[in-house]
Design a protein around this motif. Structure first.
Motif, PDB file in Angstrom:
ATOM      1  N   TYR A 103       0.600  -1.527   0.163  1.00 31.86           N
ATOM      2  CA  TYR A 103       0.211   0.123   0.603  1.00 31.86           C
ATOM      3  C   TYR A 103       0.977   1.214  -0.334  1.00 31.86           C
ATOM      4  N   LEU A 104       1.118   2.138  -0.813  1.00 38.05           N
ATOM      5  CA  LEU A 104       1.215   3.450  -0.796  1.00 38.05           C
ATOM      6  C   LEU A 104       0.646   4.596   0.414  1.00 38.05           C
ATOM      7  N   LEU A 105       1.575   4.940   0.585  1.00 41.18           N
ATOM      8  CA  LEU A 105       0.931   6.135   1.862  1.00 41.18           C
ATOM      9  C   LEU A 105       1.358   7.706   1.347  1.00 41.18           C
ATOM     10  N   PRO A 106       0.479   8.772   1.286  1.00 41.69           N
ATOM     11  CA  PRO A 106       0.385  10.035   0.920  1.00 41.69           C
ATOM     12  C   PRO A 106       1.923  10.523   0.733  1.00 41.69           C
ATOM     13  N   SER A 107       2.518  10.107   1.788  1.00 38.56           N
ATOM     14  CA  SER A 107       3.820  10.770   1.356  1.00 38.56           C
ATOM     15  C   SER A 107       5.256   9.453   0.457  1.00 38.56           C
ATOM     16  N   GLY A 108       3.768   8.510  -0.425  1.00 38.08           N
ATOM     17  CA  GLY A 108       4.372   7.519  -1.590  1.00 38.08           C
ATOM     18  C   GLY A 108       5.280   6.783  -0.825  1.00 38.08           C
ATOM     19  N   GLU A 109       5.705   6.366   0.450  1.00 39.95           N
ATOM     20  CA  GLU A 109       6.294   5.307   1.471  1.00 39.95           C
ATOM     21  C   GLU A 109       5.445   4.432   1.158  1.00 39.95           C
ATOM     22  N   PRO A 110       6.220   3.192   0.752  1.00 40.84           N
ATOM     23  CA  PRO A 110       4.692   2.059   0.839  1.00 40.84           C
ATOM     24  C   PRO A 110       4.849   1.156   2.172  1.00 40.84           C
ATOM     25  N   LEU A 136      -9.924   2.421   9.162  1.00 43.98           N
ATOM     26  CA  LEU A 136      -8.898   2.914  10.347  1.00 43.98           C
ATOM     27  C   LEU A 136      -7.798   4.195  10.508  1.00 43.98           C
ATOM     28  N   ALA A 137      -6.606   3.335   9.734  1.00 40.99           N
ATOM     29  CA  ALA A 137      -5.563   4.029   9.345  1.00 40.99           C
ATOM     30  C   ALA A 137      -5.947   5.618   8.753  1.00 40.99           C
ATOM     31  N   GLN A 138      -6.714   5.226   7.463  1.00 35.05           N
ATOM     32  CA  GLN A 138      -7.117   6.585   6.923  1.00 35.05           C
ATOM     33  C   GLN A 138      -7.387   7.470   8.089  1.00 35.05           C
ATOM     34  N   TRP A 139      -8.598   7.727   9.102  1.00 35.94           N
ATOM     35  CA  TRP A 139      -9.145   8.706   9.982  1.00 35.94           C
ATOM     36  C   TRP A 139      -7.921   9.313  10.548  1.00 35.94           C
ATOM     37  N   ALA A 140      -6.867   7.631  10.964  1.00 36.34           N
ATOM     38  CA  ALA A 140      -6.321   8.508  11.621  1.00 36.34           C
ATOM     39  C   ALA A 140      -4.557   9.474  11.221  1.00 36.34           C
ATOM     40  N   ILE A 141      -4.439   9.394   9.615  1.00 43.77           N
ATOM     41  CA  ILE A 141      -3.438  10.008   8.728  1.00 43.77           C
ATOM     42  C   ILE A 141      -4.339  11.169   9.046  1.00 43.77           C
ATOM     43  N   GLU A 142      -5.315  11.379   9.495  1.00 42.77           N
ATOM     44  CA  GLU A 142      -5.761  12.439   8.642  1.00 42.77           C
ATOM     45  C   GLU A 142      -6.005  13.252  10.224  1.00 42.77           C
ATOM     46  N   ASN A 143      -5.898  12.560  10.930  1.00 40.24           N
ATOM     47  CA  ASN A 143      -6.498  13.241  12.838  1.00 40.24           C
ATOM     48  C   ASN A 143      -4.637  13.098  13.343  1.00 40.24           C
ATOM     49  N   ASN A 144      -3.555  12.972  12.599  1.00 39.32           N
ATOM     50  CA  ASN A 144      -2.553  12.097  13.105  1.00 39.32           C
ATOM     51  C   ASN A 144      -2.197  12.895  14.679  1.00 39.32           C
ATOM     52  N   SER A 145      -2.968  14.336  14.514  1.00 40.62           N
ATOM     53  CA  SER A 145      -2.136  14.992  16.241  1.00 40.62           C
ATOM     54  C   SER A 145      -2.308  14.359  17.352  1.00 40.62           C
ATOM     55  N   ALA A 146      -4.122  12.898  17.252  1.00 42.67           N
ATOM     56  CA  ALA A 146      -4.386  11.994  18.286  1.00 42.67           C
ATOM     57  C   ALA A 146      -3.277  11.288  18.892  1.00 42.67           C
ATOM     58  N   PHE A 147      -2.252  11.076  17.651  1.00 44.35           N
ATOM     59  CA  PHE A 147      -2.081   9.927  17.880  1.00 44.35           C
ATOM     60  C   PHE A 147       0.256  10.317  17.935  1.00 44.35           C
ATOM     61  N   SER A 322     -10.432   8.185  -0.482  1.00 50.27           N
ATOM     62  CA  SER A 322     -10.360   7.385   0.095  1.00 50.27           C
ATOM     63  C   SER A 322      -8.244   7.992  -0.177  1.00 50.27           C
ATOM     64  N   ILE A 323      -7.952   7.268   0.958  1.00 52.33           N
ATOM     65  CA  ILE A 323      -6.023   7.438   0.493  1.00 52.33           C
ATOM     66  C   ILE A 323      -5.971   5.827  -0.333  1.00 52.33           C
ATOM     67  N   PHE A 324      -6.586   4.359   1.037  1.00 50.65           N
ATOM     68  CA  PHE A 324      -6.606   3.607  -0.225  1.00 50.65           C
ATOM     69  C   PHE A 324      -7.301   3.028  -1.066  1.00 50.65           C
ATOM     70  N   LEU A 325      -7.680   1.854  -1.364  1.00 52.79           N
ATOM     71  CA  LEU A 325      -8.150   1.333  -2.074  1.00 52.79           C
ATOM     72  C   LEU A 325      -9.220   0.108  -1.438  1.00 52.79           C
ATOM     73  N   TYR A 326     -10.273   0.507  -1.813  1.00 56.66           N
ATOM     74  CA  TYR A 326     -10.956  -1.006  -1.083  1.00 56.66           C
ATOM     75  C   TYR A 326     -11.860  -1.606  -2.448  1.00 56.66           C
ATOM     76  N   ASP A 327     -12.505  -2.727  -2.517  1.00 55.23           N
ATOM     77  CA  ASP A 327     -13.146  -3.707  -3.144  1.00 55.23           C
ATOM     78  C   ASP A 327     -14.330  -2.735  -4.010  1.00 55.23           C
ATOM     79  N   VAL A 328     -15.062  -2.496  -2.531  1.00 54.89           N
ATOM     80  CA  VAL A 328     -16.387  -1.498  -3.023  1.00 54.89           C
ATOM     81  C   VAL A 328     -16.546  -0.838  -1.510  1.00 54.89           C
ATOM     82  N   GLN A 329     -17.299   0.383  -1.675  1.00 60.85           N
ATOM     83  CA  GLN A 329     -17.150   1.133   0.008  1.00 60.85           C
ATOM     84  C   GLN A 329     -17.394   0.740   1.354  1.00 60.85           C
ATOM     85  N   PRO A 330     -17.081   0.288   1.882  1.00 61.15           N
ATOM     86  CA  PRO A 330     -17.717  -0.864   2.358  1.00 61.15           C
ATOM     87  C   PRO A 330     -18.467   0.289   3.405  1.00 61.15           C
TER      88      PRO A 330
END
Length: 339
Positions: A103-110, A136-147, A322-330
């Motif tokens: 998976y590629l993160l927004p930074s391009g790092e896998p 959950l990972a996407q939410w965390a990345i978008e709200n990184n101050s919580a971590f 969506s940062i990451f790809l889902y099969d369908v929007q779950p």
């Protein structure tokens, strides 16, 4: 290049082929049947260095190339030998029970994961990545101050996608991955090291940890990145003591796709109650639970059981992109709990 990059991100995630922009590719090839676009896509997917080192499943790559060749053959362009050679190479491969997903993160790092090709393997569903973990990972990345600069305890970490993504993007002070299945713990530790992190050695907080040999990649990673303190813990919700949880001192508790069975729900809530009473003078940790609503009755049971023991909750608003790809929007919901 833009179309090839979209194929790259979606291919590296190795999800279902129906979510690829095949129609867009077909329309582009009709307008300009140029083999350079297909070569670009090939080298950003099957021939990508990351996929050469950590290949997705043989079945997936074979299906992908077969579909790509079909699109190419539907145009008046000359046959492209490199496409057929790539498919021939994969046809000669033996099927494996394990594969990689990248998976590629927004930074391009896998984020690279070794996982089972089967949904159920070794008597557990914990050897694959589920959609709630991605959201959950996407939410965390978008709200990184919580971590940031906080100690995070993840319940039911599975093979580690959410935690690895958080450690690479949100800069926690410490991160405790936890699960209870031996095969899952072993795969989890392998994936953490695969992504260049170093695990704490020995036994920590009286909870057994997996700490096999550290790879050279992990040492190289620390030269350029701030590595948080990482622990992989065998954590049984039913038997863990309040003292063990107090020793962990989490500021944040998260979990993804752990609400799918009534018995598990009761064990999870019991665990949350232990966290609530064992915090001593410390502020209660922030708690976030993400889950796919497969059965509305199970979802409502979870909410009812939370209400019964006095744990307040609120729904976290869904993100639009969506940062990451889902099969369908779950149908994934993230709840914030107040314990």
């Amino acid at each position: 290049p833009e179309l090839a990059t979209r194929f790259q991100r979606r291919f590296l995630a190795a999800r279902q082929l129906r979510s690829f922009p095949w129609l867009e590719l077909e329309q582009t090839l009709r307008i300009s049947p140029d083999s350079s676009l297909l070569l670009d896509i090939l080298h950003k997917t099957v021939r990508h260095p990351l996929c050469a080192k950590y290949p997705p499943s043989t079945k997936y790559r074979r299906s992908f190339l077969t579909e790509l060749i079909k699109k190419h053959e539907s145009t008046p362009a000359e046959p492209l030998d490199e496409l057929y050679n790539a498919l021939a190479d994969i046809l000669n491969e033996e099927e494996s029970t394990h594969c990689y997903k990248n998976y590629l993160l927004p930074s391009g790092e896998p984020v690279t994961l070794s996982e089972s090709v089967a949904i159920v393997s070794g008597g557990t569903t914990g050897l694959v990545t589920w959609d709630a973990a991605l959201q959950l990972a996407q939410w965390a990345i978008e709200n990184n101050s919580a971590f940031r600069d906080r100690t995070v305890l993840e319940l039911g970490s599975g093979i580690g996608f959410t935690g690895i993504a958080i450690c690479k993007t949100c800069h926690p002070k410490a991160y405790v991955f936890s699960d209870c299945h031996p095969a899952v713990l072993q795969q989890l530790a392998e994936n953490i090291r695969l992504n260049g992190f170093v695990l704490e050695p020995g036994t920590t907080h009286h909870i057994e940890t997996e700490t096999q040999g550290q790879e050279e990649a992990a040492t190289n990673y620390q030269k350029t990145k701030l590595n948080p303190k990482l622990i992989v813990a065998e954590l049984d919700w039913g038997s863990v003591t309040e003292k063990q949880l107090l020793d962990l001192q989490p500021d944040v508790v998260i979990a993804a796709d752990v609400v799918y069975d009534p018995e598990i729900i009761l064990a999870l809530i019991g665990m949350l109650q232990k966290l609530s009473v064992c915090r001593a003078a410390r502020k209660a940790p922030d708690v976030y639970i993400a889950f796919t609503i497969r059965n509305p009755d199970t979802y409502h049971l979870f909410q009812a059981e939370l209400d019964k023991v006095g744990i307040r909750w609120q729904i976290i608003p869904a993100h639009s992109n969506s940062i990451f790809l889902y099969d369908v929007q779950p149908n994934v919901t993230i709840l914030q709990l107040f314990i």
